[in-house]
Motif scaffolding. Structure first.
Motif, PDB file in Angstrom:
ATOM      1  N   GLU A 239       0.754  -0.932  -0.248  1.00  0.00           N
ATOM      2  CA  GLU A 239       0.106  -0.051  -0.141  1.00  0.00           C
ATOM      3  C   GLU A 239       0.932   1.254   0.155  1.00  0.00           C
ATOM      4  O   GLU A 239       0.924   1.896  -1.138  1.00  0.00           O
ATOM      5  CB  GLU A 239      -0.914   0.064   1.261  1.00  0.00           C
ATOM      6  N   ASN A 254       0.190   6.639  -1.217  1.00  0.00           N
ATOM      7  CA  ASN A 254      -0.037   5.289  -1.037  1.00  0.00           C
ATOM      8  C   ASN A 254      -0.341   5.037  -2.989  1.00  0.00           C
ATOM      9  O   ASN A 254      -0.099   5.538  -3.276  1.00  0.00           O
ATOM     10  CB  ASN A 254      -1.151   4.693  -0.685  1.00  0.00           C
ATOM     11  N   TYR A 255       0.026   3.560  -2.961  1.00  0.00           N
ATOM     12  CA  TYR A 255      -0.670   3.303  -4.381  1.00  0.00           C
ATOM     13  C   TYR A 255      -0.145   4.145  -5.182  1.00  0.00           C
ATOM     14  O   TYR A 255      -0.261   3.961  -6.791  1.00  0.00           O
ATOM     15  CB  TYR A 255      -1.916   3.463  -4.889  1.00  0.00           C
ATOM     16  N   SER A 260       1.241  -1.809  -5.296  1.00  0.00           N
ATOM     17  CA  SER A 260       0.452  -1.772  -4.146  1.00  0.00           C
ATOM     18  C   SER A 260      -0.977  -0.950  -5.565  1.00  0.00           C
ATOM     19  O   SER A 260      -1.468  -0.692  -4.814  1.00  0.00           O
ATOM     20  CB  SER A 260       1.102  -0.243  -3.433  1.00  0.00           C
ATOM     21  N   CYS A 261      -0.292  -1.018  -6.719  1.00  0.00           N
ATOM     22  CA  CYS A 261      -0.787  -0.233  -7.976  1.00  0.00           C
ATOM     23  C   CYS A 261      -2.167  -1.053  -7.869  1.00  0.00           C
ATOM     24  O   CYS A 261      -3.635  -0.675  -8.703  1.00  0.00           O
ATOM     25  CB  CYS A 261      -0.410   0.900  -8.341  1.00  0.00           C
ATOM     26  N   ARG A 265      -7.791  -2.140  -4.040  1.00  0.00           N
ATOM     27  CA  ARG A 265      -8.114  -1.034  -2.403  1.00  0.00           C
ATOM     28  C   ARG A 265      -9.133  -1.183  -2.331  1.00  0.00           C
ATOM     29  O   ARG A 265     -10.393  -0.984  -2.537  1.00  0.00           O
ATOM     30  CB  ARG A 265      -7.558   0.475  -3.286  1.00  0.00           C
ATOM     31  N   SER A 269     -10.270   5.121  -0.983  1.00  0.00           N
ATOM     32  CA  SER A 269      -8.679   5.493  -0.840  1.00  0.00           C
ATOM     33  C   SER A 269      -8.142   6.821  -1.164  1.00  0.00           C
ATOM     34  O   SER A 269      -8.191   7.007  -2.380  1.00  0.00           O
ATOM     35  CB  SER A 269      -8.039   3.670  -0.960  1.00  0.00           C
TER      36      SER A 269
END
Length: 351
Positions: A239, A254-255, A260-261, A265, A269
């Protein structure tokens, strides 16, 4: 009038994101006119996907375009830059600059000797959230920057093909750490400039066939900040990607990478936020996080088009690329010899 661009190699997959965007958005002002690759299967696929002319040689390609994107295997970079620069073509080069400092020196010399427009294709330097992070750090509201952490990674242990790919071939790409930690290392260079020293540990932990799959590097700037790059290439999901600790607040992103991407999610978020001790509240950025990492990479197509059309300066110069490579190679010296390494250490040139 659109600028005619040729693609020298399709090994680095990021180039497909640029080509797709330039094909689908002619208003960006780039036409992918021609392509070359020593791999017949790759060039045939690219010709079919982008309607480009498949050239039998580098020379043929250079005779038919105004600029090039070099995205062949990293070991080819210095030779291709020298040829393109000698032909007077504007150059976009995929990361990392090269495998060794001597090859980096060749690239810098070729660009300086010919004076051709040149940029590295660093996606992190134009990511809108990253640009906002840099703006916040330099704006002064949050005070002195004390520590920066960038977590970056991939899940290559999940990719059945990876161990046998060119990315994992030392002769073509060194290893996954050299190939992909370069993104995060250049991010630190872009935010903070050249550090004084590097301390690092890299290990081959999960699969002996994939060297240096996890690593941590600490970059020291006299008087601060401290900067940390943490890369795991055995990471299925994550994340957080950026933490910036300041005198009067904190920035969180984040992301910002594949693990994370590219996973689901939680609803609502937030990709970027920052806390200001003066207000005592978190500010939530309205800059959206891309839905997937291919979309994030494709966001580089417009800035690269602006560069190729002479509408913006390089995202990163050849000299920037050489410095980022020096930072990466210094991590190998540090991990191998168990010591803090200065950026001017002569051992870096021997890696």
């Amino acid at each position: 009038m659109a600028i005619k661009v040729g693609i020298l190699g399709f090994a680095h997959g990021h180039v497909n994101a640029y080509c797709s965007a330039w094909r689908d958005k002619p208003e960006l002002g780039v036409v992918v006119e021609a392509g070359w690759d020593h791999d017949a299967e790759r060039i045939a696929k690219a010709a079919d996907s982008y309607g480009l002319r498949a050239c039998a040689s580098v020379t043929e390609l250079l005779d038919n375009v105004e600029a090039v994107v070099i995205s062949a295997e990293t070991s080819w970079h210095s030779d291709l830059v020298e040829q393109a620069a000698a032909a007077g073509k504007a150059i976009v080069l995929q990361k990392p600059l090269s495998l060794t400092m001597p090859d980096a020196d060749r690239i810098v010399a070729a660009v300086e000797r010919t004076g051709v427009p040149f940029t590295l294709a660093w996606q992190m330097r134009v990511d809108p959230q990253n640009v906002k992070i840099k703006e916040l750090m330099e704006g002064g509201t949050l005070g002195k920057v004390l520590m920066v952490r960038r977590r970056h990674g991939l899940g290559v242990h999940l990719w059945d093909w990876f161990a046998k790919s060119w990315h994992n071939n030392p002769a073509l790409n060194r290893d996954i750490w050299a190939d992909d930690s370069a993104h995060a290392v250049d991010f630190i260079l872009w935010l903070l400039g050249t550090p004084e020293t590097v301390t690092a540990e890299m290990e081959t932990i999960l699969d002996p066939a994939i060297a240096n799959d996890n690593g941590i590097a600490i970059f020291r700037y006299p008087g601060g900040p401290l900067a940390e790059v943490v890369c795991s290439f055995t990471c299925a999901a994550h994340e957080n990607t950026v933490e910036v600790v300041c005198e009067k607040g904190t920035i969180i992103q984040n992301y910002g990478d594949v693990p994370s991407c590219n996973v689901p999610r939680p609803d609502g978020s937030i990709g970027l936020k920052w806390f200001d001790t003066a207000s005592g509240v978190w500010t939530m950025s309205d800059i959206p996080s891309p839905k997937g990492h291919f979309e994030r990479i494709a966001g580089l197509a417009a800035p690269l088009a602006e560069f190729l059309c002479g509408e913006r300066p390089p995202l990163a110069t050849a000299e920037d690329g050489r410095t980022a490579l020096r930072m990466v190679l210094a991590t190998y010296v540090s991990s191998r010899e168990g010591r803090r390494v200065r950026l001017d250490d002569p051992a870096i040139a021997t890696v």
